[in-house]
Design a protein around this motif. Structure first.
Motif, PDB file in Angstrom:
ATOM      1  N   ARG A 231       0.820  -1.220   0.000  1.00 42.39           N
ATOM      2  CA  ARG A 231       0.000   0.000   0.000  1.00 42.39           C
ATOM      3  C   ARG A 231       0.850   1.265   0.000  1.00 42.39           C
ATOM      4  NH1 ARG A 231      -2.729  -2.948  -1.698  1.00 42.39           N
ATOM      5  NH2 ARG A 231      -4.211  -4.352  -0.713  1.00 42.39           N
ATOM      6  N   ARG A 232       1.981   1.251   0.692  1.00 39.49           N
ATOM      7  CA  ARG A 232       2.743   2.484   0.935  1.00 39.49           C
ATOM      8  C   ARG A 232       3.945   2.660   0.011  1.00 39.49           C
ATOM      9  NH1 ARG A 232       1.009   4.579   5.982  1.00 39.49           N
ATOM     10  NH2 ARG A 232      -0.317   3.102   7.079  1.00 39.49           N
ATOM     11  N   GLY A 233       4.489   1.571  -0.514  1.00 40.81           N
ATOM     12  CA  GLY A 233       5.502   1.687  -1.537  1.00 40.81           C
ATOM     13  C   GLY A 233       6.942   1.728  -1.083  1.00 40.81           C
ATOM     14  N   THR A 234       7.212   2.141   0.148  1.00 38.66           N
ATOM     15  CA  THR A 234       8.595   2.187   0.630  1.00 38.66           C
ATOM     16  C   THR A 234       8.677   1.579   2.022  1.00 38.66           C
ATOM     17  OG1 THR A 234       8.437   4.360   1.697  1.00 38.66           O
ATOM     18  CG2 THR A 234       8.984   4.331  -0.652  1.00 38.66           C
ATOM     19  N   ILE A 235       9.839   1.027   2.325  1.00 38.33           N
ATOM     20  CA  ILE A 235      10.062   0.450   3.650  1.00 38.33           C
ATOM     21  C   ILE A 235      10.030   1.550   4.707  1.00 38.33           C
ATOM     22  CG2 ILE A 235      11.843  -0.622   5.084  1.00 38.33           C
ATOM     23  CD1 ILE A 235      12.492  -2.434   2.726  1.00 38.33           C
ATOM     24  N   ALA A 236      10.556   2.723   4.364  1.00 38.40           N
ATOM     25  CA  ALA A 236      10.548   3.834   5.320  1.00 38.40           C
ATOM     26  C   ALA A 236       9.124   4.228   5.699  1.00 38.40           C
ATOM     27  CB  ALA A 236      11.292   5.031   4.734  1.00 38.40           C
ATOM     28  N   ALA A 237       8.212   4.246   4.721  1.00 34.64           N
ATOM     29  CA  ALA A 237       6.817   4.608   5.007  1.00 34.64           C
ATOM     30  C   ALA A 237       6.156   3.556   5.891  1.00 34.64           C
ATOM     31  CB  ALA A 237       6.037   4.779   3.704  1.00 34.64           C
ATOM     32  N   VAL A 238       6.454   2.287   5.641  1.00 32.29           N
ATOM     33  CA  VAL A 238       5.906   1.218   6.479  1.00 32.29           C
ATOM     34  C   VAL A 238       6.426   1.351   7.901  1.00 32.29           C
ATOM     35  CG1 VAL A 238       5.830  -1.271   6.851  1.00 32.29           C
ATOM     36  CG2 VAL A 238       5.616  -0.345   4.538  1.00 32.29           C
ATOM     37  N   ALA A 239       7.723   1.611   8.019  1.00 37.71           N
ATOM     38  CA  ALA A 239       8.326   1.746   9.354  1.00 37.71           C
ATOM     39  C   ALA A 239       7.705   2.894  10.125  1.00 37.71           C
ATOM     40  CB  ALA A 239       9.839   1.959   9.207  1.00 37.71           C
ATOM     41  N   GLU A 240       7.507   4.024   9.457  1.00 36.82           N
ATOM     42  CA  GLU A 240       6.912   5.180  10.141  1.00 36.82           C
ATOM     43  C   GLU A 240       5.482   4.902  10.569  1.00 36.82           C
ATOM     44  OE1 GLU A 240       6.011   9.935   9.302  1.00 36.82           O
ATOM     45  OE2 GLU A 240       6.978   8.709   7.779  1.00 36.82           O
ATOM     46  N   ALA A 241       4.720   4.236   9.706  1.00 33.42           N
ATOM     47  CA  ALA A 241       3.311   3.971  10.011  1.00 33.42           C
ATOM     48  C   ALA A 241       3.144   2.992  11.160  1.00 33.42           C
ATOM     49  CB  ALA A 241       2.601   3.444   8.768  1.00 33.42           C
ATOM     50  N   LEU A 242       4.054   2.011  11.256  1.00 33.45           N
ATOM     51  CA  LEU A 242       3.888   0.953  12.251  1.00 33.45           C
ATOM     52  C   LEU A 242       4.844   1.081  13.436  1.00 33.45           C
ATOM     53  CD1 LEU A 242       3.370  -2.121   9.896  1.00 33.45           C
ATOM     54  CD2 LEU A 242       1.667  -0.582  10.874  1.00 33.45           C
ATOM     55  N   ALA A 243       5.545   2.222  13.507  1.00 36.55           N
ATOM     56  CA  ALA A 243       6.445   2.504  14.634  1.00 36.55           C
ATOM     57  C   ALA A 243       7.571   1.475  14.750  1.00 36.55           C
ATOM     58  CB  ALA A 243       5.665   2.600  15.942  1.00 36.55           C
TER      59      ALA A 243
ATOM     60  N   ARG B 171      15.088   3.747  -4.821  1.00 31.62           N
ATOM     61  CA  ARG B 171      14.770   3.857  -3.401  1.00 31.62           C
ATOM     62  C   ARG B 171      13.479   3.139  -3.044  1.00 31.62           C
ATOM     63  NH1 ARG B 171      15.324   9.957  -1.435  1.00 31.62           N
ATOM     64  NH2 ARG B 171      15.039   8.859   0.546  1.00 31.62           N
ATOM     65  N   ARG B 172      12.750   2.685  -4.033  1.00 32.58           N
ATOM     66  CA  ARG B 172      11.490   2.004  -3.777  1.00 32.58           C
ATOM     67  C   ARG B 172      11.658   0.498  -3.882  1.00 32.58           C
ATOM     68  NH1 ARG B 172       7.209   5.459  -3.708  1.00 32.58           N
ATOM     69  NH2 ARG B 172       5.732   3.755  -4.040  1.00 32.58           N
ATOM     70  N   VAL B 173      10.685  -0.197  -3.354  1.00 31.72           N
ATOM     71  CA  VAL B 173      10.667  -1.657  -3.400  1.00 31.72           C
ATOM     72  C   VAL B 173       9.399  -2.082  -4.115  1.00 31.72           C
ATOM     73  CG1 VAL B 173      10.616  -3.779  -2.055  1.00 31.72           C
ATOM     74  CG2 VAL B 173      11.995  -1.867  -1.277  1.00 31.72           C
ATOM     75  N   ARG B 174       9.545  -2.936  -5.092  1.00 36.99           N
ATOM     76  CA  ARG B 174       8.393  -3.425  -5.849  1.00 36.99           C
ATOM     77  C   ARG B 174       8.155  -4.889  -5.545  1.00 36.99           C
ATOM     78  NH1 ARG B 174       8.859  -2.778 -12.151  1.00 36.99           N
ATOM     79  NH2 ARG B 174      10.368  -4.499 -11.819  1.00 36.99           N
TER      80      ARG B 174
END
Length: 347
Positions: free
Chosen positions: A15-27, A54-57
Motif C-alpha cells: 500500500r505504501r511503496g517504501t520500507i521507510a513509510a511502512v516503518a513510520e506507520a507501524l512505529a 529507493r522504492r521496493v516493488r
C-alpha cells in the motif's frame, strides 16, 4: 508456517511503496522492517521483493501473497469478533477516528448512548482526516472511523476495509450577505431570484432580518442550477480547506465543473472559522450542512447546492460483526440529526 505479523508488513508495503513509510506507520525502524521481510521471503522460499532505486516493488509472488494476506487478516478480524461476542459484556478500549464536524455534531451524543448501554467500553476519539483513515485502520491505530466523500471527489473502496453508509448532507455556498451577485445572475437566467431567502429553490439566512436564526433544513426539491450559482462568484476570492484534503478537492472540482478555477485567498479547515471569514467579507466558500447547523451569523447568506457529502462508518474487513464496532455504529445512527438524510441501516 508464514507469520501473520510479517504478512501484515508485506500488505502495508504493497500500500505504501517504501520500507521507510511502512516503518513510520507501524512505529518500527526501517532496518527492522527489512529484516522481517527478509525472514518472510525465506519462509516463502522465493523472492517477494524487487528493489527499484529507493522504492521496493513486489514480485508476482509477492502480489499474490498480499491477496492471501488480505483474506487471512479478514478472517482474523472475524475470529476476534466471534470471541468478543462470546464474552459477557463489552469492555476495553475502542479507538475511534472522526473528522471535526462529525466530532462536534454527532459523536458526543453517540458516546453518551454508548456509555449508557455499555459502561465497560472505553471509546477513545481522535480527530482524523478521512484521507488518513485507511492507513490508521490497517495499522491497528483505529478500530472504527468516520469517512466522507463528495459528488466531485468519489473515494474508491480501500483494500482490507469495509464501510457502511451513515448519512447524507447538503452542501451550501456561503457568501457575504451584503454582496450577493448570485441573486442577480439567477434573476437574469430565470433560475430563481429568491434562492437566498429560503424559497423552495434554495435556503439561507436571508439578509439579516432574523439575526441568530438556525440554518434551515434543505428544501425538498433541488436548488438552482449549481453552475449558475458558482459562476456568479467566479471573480470573488475563495476560502477552501487546505490542499491534500477531500474538502479542498471538492471545492476546486466543483468550480472547475462550473467553468472556472477559483482564486483562493484563505485555506482553512475548520468550518466555523470559514464562516467567520465569509462574514468578514473575506471571500466565499462551499460548506456542508453540518457546518451551518445552529445559529448562523446574519452577515452570511447560504445558497443550497445540488451536490452532497456522504458519510460512512469504516472498519477493517471482517470487523462488522464485532460487538464493539456494531454497538458504536448503532449509537452513531441514533445520534444522526433528523434533518440529515439517513440511508437505511444495514441488515
Amino acid at each position: 508456517m508464514l507469520d501473520v505479523r510479517r504478512l501484515r508488513l508485506l500488505r502495508e508495503l504493497a500500500r505504501r511503496g517504501t520500507i521507510a513509510a511502512v516503518a513510520e506507520a507501524l512505529a518500527f525502524s526501517p532496518s527492522a522492517v527489512s529484516q522481517q521481510l527478509a525472514v518472510l521471503e525465506r519462509e516463502a522460499g522465493l523472492p517477494l521483493l524487487e528493489r527499484t532505486g529507493r522504492r521496493v516493488r513486489l514480485t508476482a509472488a509477492g502480489q499474490n501473497l498480499v491477496r492471501h494476506a488480505e483474506a487471512v487478516l479478514e478472517r482474523l478480524e472475524q475470529a476476534d469478533a466471534d470471541l468478543a461476542e462470546a464474552r459477557s459484556g463489552l469492555a476495553g478500549a475502542l479507538r475511534v477516528g472522526a473528522f471535526p464536524t462529525a466530532i462536534r455534531a454527532i459523536v458526543p451524543a453517540a458516546l453518551v448512548d454508548l456509555a449508557r448501554r455499555h459502561p465497560g467500553l472505553e471509546p477513545m476519539v481522535s480527530e482524523t482526516d478521512p484521507a488518513e483513515v485507511a492507513h490508521a485502520l490497517r495499522a491497528g491505530d483505529l478500530d472504527v472511523a468516520l469517512v466522507h466523500e463528495y459528488d466531485f471527489v468519489p473515494v474508491p473502496q480501500e483494500p482490507g476495509l469495509a464501510t457502511q453508509p451513515l448519512y447524507r448532507e447538503s452542501m451550501y455556498l456561503a457568501t457575504p450577505a451584503q454582496a450577493t451577485p448570485a441573486r442577480t445572475a439567477l434573476a437574469e437566467t430565470g433560475a430563481g431570484a429568491e434562492t437566498e431567502t429560503g424559497t423552495e429553490t434554495g435556503t439561507g439566512t436571508g439578509t439579516g432580518a432574523e439575526a441568530g436564526a438556525a440554518a434551515p433544513a434543505p428544501a425538498p426539491g433541488p436548488g438552482p442550477e449549481q453552475g449558475v450559482v458558482l459562476r456568479a462568484h467566479a471573480g470573488a476570492p475563495w476560502i477552501t480547506a487546505t490542499p491534500g484534503t477531500l474538502c479542498h478537492a471538492m471545492a476546486l472540482r466543483a468550480c472547475q465543473a462550473a467553468g472556472f478555477t477559483p482564486r483562493i485567498r484563505h485555506r482553512v479547515d475548520e468550518f466555523p472559522t470559514v464562516l467567520a471569514l465569509v462574514a468578514a467579507g473575506q471571500g466565499v466558500a462551499v460548506v456542508p450542512q453540518l457546518g451551518v447547523m445552529g445559529p448562523v451569523d446574519p452577515a452570511v447568506s447560504l445558497t443550497r447546492l445540488l451536490m452532497e457529502r456522504r458519510t460512512k462508518i469504516a472498519f477493517r474487513s471482517g470487523a462488522a460483526a464485532h460487538p464493539a464496532v456494531a454497538a458504536f455504529g448503532a449509537a452513531l445512527r441514533a445520534a444522526v440529526p433528523p434533518e440529515l438524510a439517513t440511508p437505511a441501516s444495514p441488515a
